[in-house]
Enzyme design. Structure first.
Site, PDB file in Angstrom:
ATOM      1  N   ASP A  79      23.658  39.661  39.634  1.00 29.58           N
ATOM      2  CA  ASP A  79      24.460  39.383  40.817  1.00 29.58           C
ATOM      3  C   ASP A  79      23.522  38.890  41.923  1.00 29.58           C
ATOM      4  O   ASP A  79      22.301  38.911  41.781  1.00 29.58           O
ATOM      5  CB  ASP A  79      25.237  40.659  41.231  1.00 29.58           C
ATOM      6  CG  ASP A  79      26.445  40.343  42.085  1.00 29.58           C
ATOM      7  OD1 ASP A  79      27.385  41.152  42.110  1.00 29.58           O
ATOM      8  OD2 ASP A  79      26.467  39.264  42.727  1.00 29.58           O
ATOM      9  N   GLU A 104      34.242  42.772  49.405  1.00 24.59           N
ATOM     10  CA  GLU A 104      33.129  43.640  49.012  1.00 24.59           C
ATOM     11  C   GLU A 104      32.994  44.841  49.954  1.00 24.59           C
ATOM     12  O   GLU A 104      34.004  45.411  50.391  1.00 24.59           O
ATOM     13  CB  GLU A 104      31.846  42.803  48.911  1.00 24.59           C
ATOM     14  CG  GLU A 104      31.973  41.666  47.881  1.00 24.59           C
ATOM     15  CD  GLU A 104      30.649  41.027  47.550  1.00 24.59           C
ATOM     16  OE1 GLU A 104      30.568  39.797  47.527  1.00 24.59           O
ATOM     17  OE2 GLU A 104      29.674  41.757  47.265  1.00 24.59           O
TER      18      GLU A 104
HETATM   19  C1  GLC Z   1      28.709  38.552  45.237  1.00 20.88           C
HETATM   20  C2  GLC Z   1      29.584  39.364  44.303  1.00 20.88           C
HETATM   21  C3  GLC Z   1      29.850  38.681  42.995  1.00 20.88           C
HETATM   22  C4  GLC Z   1      29.791  37.172  43.165  1.00 20.88           C
HETATM   23  C5  GLC Z   1      28.385  36.788  43.557  1.00 20.88           C
HETATM   24  C6  GLC Z   1      28.256  35.281  43.847  1.00 20.88           C
HETATM   25  O1  GLC Z   1      27.886  39.414  45.977  1.00 20.88           O
HETATM   26  O2  GLC Z   1      29.190  40.699  44.012  1.00 20.88           O
HETATM   27  O3  GLC Z   1      31.139  39.128  42.541  1.00 20.88           O
HETATM   28  O4  GLC Z   1      30.136  36.532  41.936  1.00 20.88           O
HETATM   29  O5  GLC Z   1      27.916  37.510  44.692  1.00 20.88           O
HETATM   30  O6  GLC Z   1      29.039  34.944  44.965  1.00 20.88           O
END
Ligand code: GLC
Length: 590
Positions: A283, A480
């Site tokens: 991530d 988030e």
């Molecule tokens: C974010 C999320 C993830 C996402 C990634 C790219 O922090 O946790 O779900 O795909 O970063 O945006």
């Protein structure tokens, strides 16, 4: 249009589409330098890398973080941006195409004008795998029309505590719902990855992201292995069985160990036991969290790659990552076999996607972005996602003709609020952020002859001549951790004030709740004549009106247990607590 770079084909085996993918991968791998292999494992953010960087550093992937869009933010502009980065890849000696990832989690939601579908919690309420597969197909067409070939979706999290700011990204609190709706993967990828609109799907976030203590985003999931396997693993098994091409690792920890460094769960369980043959992506700066301090160290790079992470989402510090990984291979901390395995996995998906043959945007899909057909599908999804929780005296459905309807509430005429987070910007925002139909516009359009529809956000002007009042209330956008609710989970004061204003005139009140999760409404519920959970319906608000007027009888079923009080959180089916409404609850019309 013949773009540069597509004319260098030297007729080498890896460039021969008639050969088996495994043969092509082996041939290409044998021609790659260590730097080229490390480049394939590196994903940079579009704002921190240029097409020239893709060439110079052999970058294998570019991403858009939430809301990271070209200017102007149009489908054509996205396609031009994608093609520009791809020409950078085509200018490398081996011409390995780059793969571009976005979060299209409820439509191609970074793009103004795209169709925005209900967030996953609403799709969970539909319990309709075929519908969700169709949505995946529609999203794939819009994503492909902008050149993008990789979607960081679906989130297969099993949200166990509604305080979590990502509850709406979950299909529901039990694994069976996410497993059954993993059909979205087939919609996105097609039955084979080389379909004309196929995009690589991503099962995320592996594993246990929805089970953290207190619903703390990126927190710690404290569970026995048996319970982790029973609650959080099944949707990933379903995804692997569907051939999902990538898996994204969760920020969260399991029993105190950060997932991004968990070799047992990533390599032994996901790749070994489940047989996942795609590639694993970290991530956003996720490897930085392994040691609990900011930034990443050589030890963290090594821990993540050796744990089984194949591609590292290192949005800005990607040059440092490349240098560090090169050194960690040179000093033997990361074996070349691990580098080769990661490359085989990544290249296999790029070959299967047909990127070597068709590296540039297929512009025939660009017109599907926000198309009428997709909006019609989205409206159907909105209808099926509505959950009717109360209907005293059958106040619903509303009469279309000769009625006098008052509409109020902050979420009645607000596209941004009804779409929620991950819309145009990362966090989403209130207002007319993208073309769509608000719930109020849907109500006005459905009203028949002799009917008056009056709107006041605050409810001013209501009087006893109105036959019914509709209060569209709930949450404003978040994403988030910024959506974590550690305190109350009640309606805010404005919402409560509006509802009381409406009630004060003795008019029956229908509450439409636009929120990313169940809220703490038990004490107010007795004063409401009806309650419809709308979740986060997206751009097609007319689907809510379709249910309010009975053009579609509600069929939605709760994907999450509805608390009687916030003090019950976490509250889940079978835990012995008494809910206001149980998992699976939902009324319909007589
Ligand atoms: C974010 C999320 C993830 C996402 C990634 C790219 O922090 O946790 O779900 O795909 O970063 O945006």
């Amino acid at each position: 249009m013949t773009l540069p770079g597509s004319v260098h084909a030297a007729g080498l085996p890896y460039q021969d589409p008639s050969l088996p993918v495994a043969t092509r991968v082996a041939d290409l791998l044998s021609r790659m330098t260590l730097d080229e292999k490390i480049g394939q494992m590196t994903q940079a953010e579009r704002g921190s890398a240029s097409a020239t960087d893709v060439t110079t550093y052999r970058l294998g992937s570019i991403l858009s973080g939430g809301g990271s869009a070209p200017t102007p933010n149009t489908a054509t502009s996205w396609a031009d941006m994608y093609d520009s980065f791809q020409t950078g890849a085509m200018a490398t000696p081996l011409q390995i195409p780059m793969i571009y990832g976005v979060d299209a989690v409820h439509g191609h939601n970074n793009v103004v004008g795209a169709t925005i579908f209900p967030h996953n919690i609403g799709l969970g309420a539909t319990r309709d795998p075929a519908l969700v597969q169709q949505i995946g197909q529609a999203v794939a067409e819009e994503v492909s029309g902008t050149g993008i070939d990789w979607d960081f979706a679906p989130c297969l999290c099993v949200a166990r505590n509604d305080r979590w700011g990502r509850t709406y990204e979950s299909f529901g609190e039990v694994p069976s719902i996410a497993s059954s709706l993993s059909t979205i993967i087939t919609g996105l990828q097609g039955t084979s990855l080389n379909g004309p609109s196929s995009v690589l799907a991503t099962a995320k976030h592996y594993v246990g992201d929805g089970g953290t203590e207190g619903g703390d985003d990126q927190g710690n999931t404290v569970l026995s292995e048996a319970d982790l396997r029973a609650i959080h693993l099944p949707p990933f098994q379903a995804a692997v069985q569907r051939g999902v091409g990538s898996v994204m690792i969760s920020y969260s920890s399991w029993n105190g160990v950060k997932m991004h460094g968990n070799k047992y769960l990533i390599t032994d369980v996901l790749k070994g036991e489940l047989g996942f043959s795609g590639f694993v992506v970290s991530d956003w700066n996720g490897i930085d969290q392994i040691d609990g301090t900011t930034g990443f160290t050589a030890a963290e790079v090594t821990a993540a790659v050796n744990a089984g992470i194949d591609m590292v989402m290192v949005p800005t510090a990607w040059k440092n990552f490349i240098t560090t990984l090169r050194a960690e291979v040179a000093n033997g901390h990361v074996p070349l076999s691990r580098i080769d395995d990661a490359n085989r996995r990544i290249l296999t998906k790029k070959f299967e996607l047909g990127l070597f043959e068709k590296p540039y945007t297929d512009r025939s899909f660009t017109a599907t972005v926000g198309s009428a057909a997709h909006r019609t599908l989205a409206r159907q999804a909105v209808r099926q996602s509505q959950v009717l929780l109360k209907n005293a005296g059958n106040v619903l459905p509303l009469a279309k003709d000769n009625n006098k309807i008052f509409v109020a509430g902050k979420n009645a005429d607000n596209i941004g609020n009804q779409c929620g987070g991950w819309t145009i910007s990362w966090q989403g925002s209130s207002g007319n952020i993208t073309p769509g139909t608000s719930i109020l516009q849907g109500i006005r359009a459905a009203a028949g002859p002799g009917t008056t529809v009056t709107y006041s956000q605050r409810g001013s002007g209501i009087d006893s001549t109105y036959k019914v009042a509709i209060a569209v209330v709930g949450e404003t956008p978040y994403a988030e951790g910024q959506g974590d609710r550690t305190g109350t989970m009640s309606l805010d004061r404005d919402d409560l004030r509006v509802i009381n204003t409406l009630r004060g005139k003795g008019v029956p009140v229908v509450v439409v709740l636009v929120s990313g999760r169940p809220l703490d409404i038990a004490t107010e519920l007795p004063n409401w004549n009806a309650l419809l959970a709308s979740w986060l319906p997206g751009t097609e608000g007319a689907g809510v009106a379709d249910v309010l007027f009975g053009d579609y009888k509600p069929t939605g079923k709760l994907p999450s247990t509805w608390m009687t009080s916030v003090s019950q959180q976490p509250i889940n089916d079978g835990d012995g607590k008494t809910p206001l409404f149980p998992l699976g609850y939902g009324l319909t019309y007589p």
